[in-house]
Design an enzyme around this catalytic site. Structure first.
Site, PDB file in Angstrom:
ATOM      1  N   HIS A 125     -51.350   1.013  23.887  1.00 49.03           N
ATOM      2  CA  HIS A 125     -50.257   0.082  23.584  1.00 49.03           C
ATOM      3  C   HIS A 125     -49.390  -0.031  24.847  1.00 49.03           C
ATOM      4  O   HIS A 125     -49.309   0.930  25.620  1.00 49.03           O
ATOM      5  CB  HIS A 125     -49.447   0.685  22.431  1.00 49.03           C
ATOM      6  CG  HIS A 125     -48.397  -0.196  21.848  1.00 49.03           C
ATOM      7  ND1 HIS A 125     -47.156  -0.347  22.430  1.00 49.03           N
ATOM      8  CD2 HIS A 125     -48.390  -0.955  20.734  1.00 49.03           C
ATOM      9  CE1 HIS A 125     -46.435  -1.157  21.678  1.00 49.03           C
ATOM     10  NE2 HIS A 125     -47.154  -1.553  20.644  1.00 49.03           N
ATOM     11  N   ASP A 202     -50.054   9.670  21.728  1.00 45.59           N
ATOM     12  CA  ASP A 202     -49.318   8.606  21.051  1.00 45.59           C
ATOM     13  C   ASP A 202     -49.826   8.569  19.610  1.00 45.59           C
ATOM     14  O   ASP A 202     -50.950   8.124  19.349  1.00 45.59           O
ATOM     15  CB  ASP A 202     -49.582   7.279  21.787  1.00 45.59           C
ATOM     16  CG  ASP A 202     -48.995   6.079  21.041  1.00 45.59           C
ATOM     17  OD1 ASP A 202     -48.551   6.249  19.891  1.00 45.59           O
ATOM     18  OD2 ASP A 202     -49.000   4.982  21.623  1.00 45.59           O
ATOM     19  N   GLN A 205     -49.991   5.516  15.209  1.00 43.53           N
ATOM     20  CA  GLN A 205     -50.866   5.000  14.136  1.00 43.53           C
ATOM     21  C   GLN A 205     -51.587   6.118  13.391  1.00 43.53           C
ATOM     22  O   GLN A 205     -52.579   5.846  12.709  1.00 43.53           O
ATOM     23  CB  GLN A 205     -51.907   4.038  14.744  1.00 43.53           C
ATOM     24  CG  GLN A 205     -51.344   2.827  15.433  1.00 43.53           C
ATOM     25  CD  GLN A 205     -50.744   1.812  14.460  1.00 43.53           C
ATOM     26  OE1 GLN A 205     -51.040   1.827  13.265  1.00 43.53           O
ATOM     27  NE2 GLN A 205     -49.888   0.939  14.960  1.00 43.53           N
ATOM     28  N   LYS A 228     -43.510   3.309  10.763  1.00 44.74           N
ATOM     29  CA  LYS A 228     -44.925   3.068  10.473  1.00 44.74           C
ATOM     30  C   LYS A 228     -45.437   4.041   9.417  1.00 44.74           C
ATOM     31  O   LYS A 228     -46.548   3.907   8.934  1.00 44.74           O
ATOM     32  CB  LYS A 228     -45.760   3.196  11.743  1.00 44.74           C
ATOM     33  CG  LYS A 228     -45.432   2.089  12.750  1.00 44.74           C
ATOM     34  CD  LYS A 228     -46.378   2.101  13.902  1.00 44.74           C
ATOM     35  CE  LYS A 228     -45.830   1.368  15.091  1.00 44.74           C
ATOM     36  NZ  LYS A 228     -46.198  -0.044  15.103  1.00 44.74           N
ATOM     37  N   CYS A 366     -49.588  -6.117  21.509  1.00 45.86           N
ATOM     38  CA  CYS A 366     -49.017  -5.290  22.588  1.00 45.86           C
ATOM     39  C   CYS A 366     -50.100  -4.470  23.282  1.00 45.86           C
ATOM     40  O   CYS A 366     -49.862  -3.314  23.698  1.00 45.86           O
ATOM     41  CB  CYS A 366     -47.910  -4.361  22.079  1.00 45.86           C
ATOM     42  SG  CYS A 366     -46.480  -5.237  21.512  1.00 45.86           S
TER      43      CYS A 366
END
Ligand code: PMP
Length: 409
Positions: A125, A202, A205, A228, A366
């Site tokens: 991202h 990261d 998600q 999220k 993104c």
């Protein structure tokens, strides 16, 4: 905590957005990669905070301030326990994933010098690309990129070749928001550690879809966003190993992050406060704790199995559409499907689906380097969460069957 057996209909009752209509149709929300909807318990927690408990934290002797401080700190402990961190002070409240990554790029980045290298991957991202580019520019470091194959899987042999004693940090996404690929982060971390590099994952998600245990992974930093994973916007977490966080300079100066201040010299507070300058998003932090409470009431393996079923079912049904092309067909992937339909523009498909009450994402998500890799401007992205159903997928297919011939004419 006792887990409730997974039952999607029961879960849907906890999410008031289910009753929302869009353009006269029952809303079908397939944009969970961008943000998730919120359970009533999180909404109630926020309302209750502002109604009954609102006060600034870590400062007041009065009851309200102490109650707010306890709620905020309990939330930190909830999160620590859920993700398996050793200490609650390893949980830094931030604005979200982007903020968490920037903290590491700035503060850990202060240790880097000219000639050092940072490794990211081809499927990051923008928020896990740009902060590293900025760091490399500031320090004269080199940014290297792990390539991927056409299926959207990282080439780990190439990764091994990139690693050297110059590598100081590897920053890789756990799960790709644009492709759904689940990366083998355990191997990525192990290999980085063999050359003495630190690793940031990261996790924007991940936690909402799969089990995350930072100690088992042995990652050095883990970043994620509250919004999220069924929590509020504007709040997220940076997990970092105690010794690394202690060794890093603060990111921002201000109230709460200090121990003593004089005009001559300031000393800094201990963790986690050293990285939490100013009044934080108190309600957000408390609401995020409630979101973790919600997640903790479920068996995440059952959630994962439900979402895998949705992914397999939707992929099977979409495959039958003439001219469809998928982007991201990794063997190990989660509930994201990116695709294009020959002869149609993704924006038109997204707009017409919205007219039918179906929310999907269109564009580059993104992740422009991924789009450049496939030589496309963007995709249509359908991303599932635990409250989605096969019946909703059936309605998506019916809608696409109507829309596509219209757009092709
Ligand atoms: N990384 C990934 C993989 C993401 O999906 C996102 C959000 N789309 C981010 C980072 C940035 O998250 P936020 O905007 O919440 O900071």
């Amino acid at each position: 905590m006792e887990k409730v057996a997974f039952n999607v209909q029961e879960i849907r009752k906890e999410f008031p957005f289910i009753n929302r209509k869009v353009n006269g149709k029952k809303l079908i929300y397939f944009d969970n990669g961008a943000t998730s909807q919120k359970p009533q318990s999180v909404i109630n927690r926020l309302t209750n905070f502002y109604t009954n408990e609102n006060a600034n934290i870590h400062r007041g002797v009065h009851t309200l301030s102490q109650e707010a401080t306890s709620a905020y700190e309990e939330s930190r402990i909830n999160i620590q326990q859920y993700i398996g961190a050793k200490h609650s002070h390893e949980i830094i409240f931030t604005k979200g994933t982007t903020d968490s990554i920037n903290i590491v790029a700035f503060s850990f980045g202060e240790h880097l010098k000219e000639g050092d290298e940072v490794i990211i991957s081809a499927m990051e991202h923008h928020s896990n690309i740009v902060p590293w580019q900025m760091l490399c520019e500031r320090k004269g470091c080199r940014l290297r990129v792990i390539p991927m194959n056409q299926a959207g899987e990282l080439l780990l042999d190439e990764y091994s070749n990139l690693l050297s004693s110059k590598t100081k940090l590897v920053a890789v996404t756990h799960i790709s928001n644009a492709l759904g690929t689940i990366n083998d982060v355990k191997t990525i971390i192990e290999k980085a550690h063999q050359v003495g590099a630190k690793v940031l994952i990261d996790g924007a998600q991940s936690i909402q879809h799969t089990k995350v245990d930072v100690e088992a992974l042995d990652c050095d930093f883990y970043a994620f966003s509250g919004h999220k994973l069924f929590g509020p916007t504007g709040v997220g977490v940076l997990y970092g190993k105690e010794e690394l966080l202690n060794d890093m300079p603060p990111y921002q100066g201000g109230g709460d992050m200090i121990s003593e201040v004089s005009f001559e010299r300031t000393t800094y507070n201990t963790l986690p406060h050293k990285f939490e300058a100013g009044t934080p998003h108190i309600a957000g932090g408390i609401g995020l704790g409630e979101a973790f409470h919600f997640l903790n009431s479920l068996d995440i393996d059952q959630v994962e199995a439900h979402e895998k079923e949705l992914l397999d079912y939707a992929t099977m049904r979409l495959k039958k559409i003439e001219g469809i092309k998928f982007y991201g067909e990794a063997k190990n992937k989660t509930s994201v499907i990116s695709f294009l339909v020959e002869g149609t523009h993704p924006y038109d498909v997204g707009t017409l689906l919205d007219k039918m009450g179906i929310a999907v994402r269109t564009g580059h998500h993104c992740t422009q380097p991924i789009m450049n890799f496939y030589n496309i401007p963007g995709t249509i992205r359908v991303s599932f969460a635990l409250y989605n159903t096969k019946e909703e997928i059936d309605l998506l297919i019916t809608a696409l069957d109507r829309i596509i011939p219209m757009l092709k004419n």
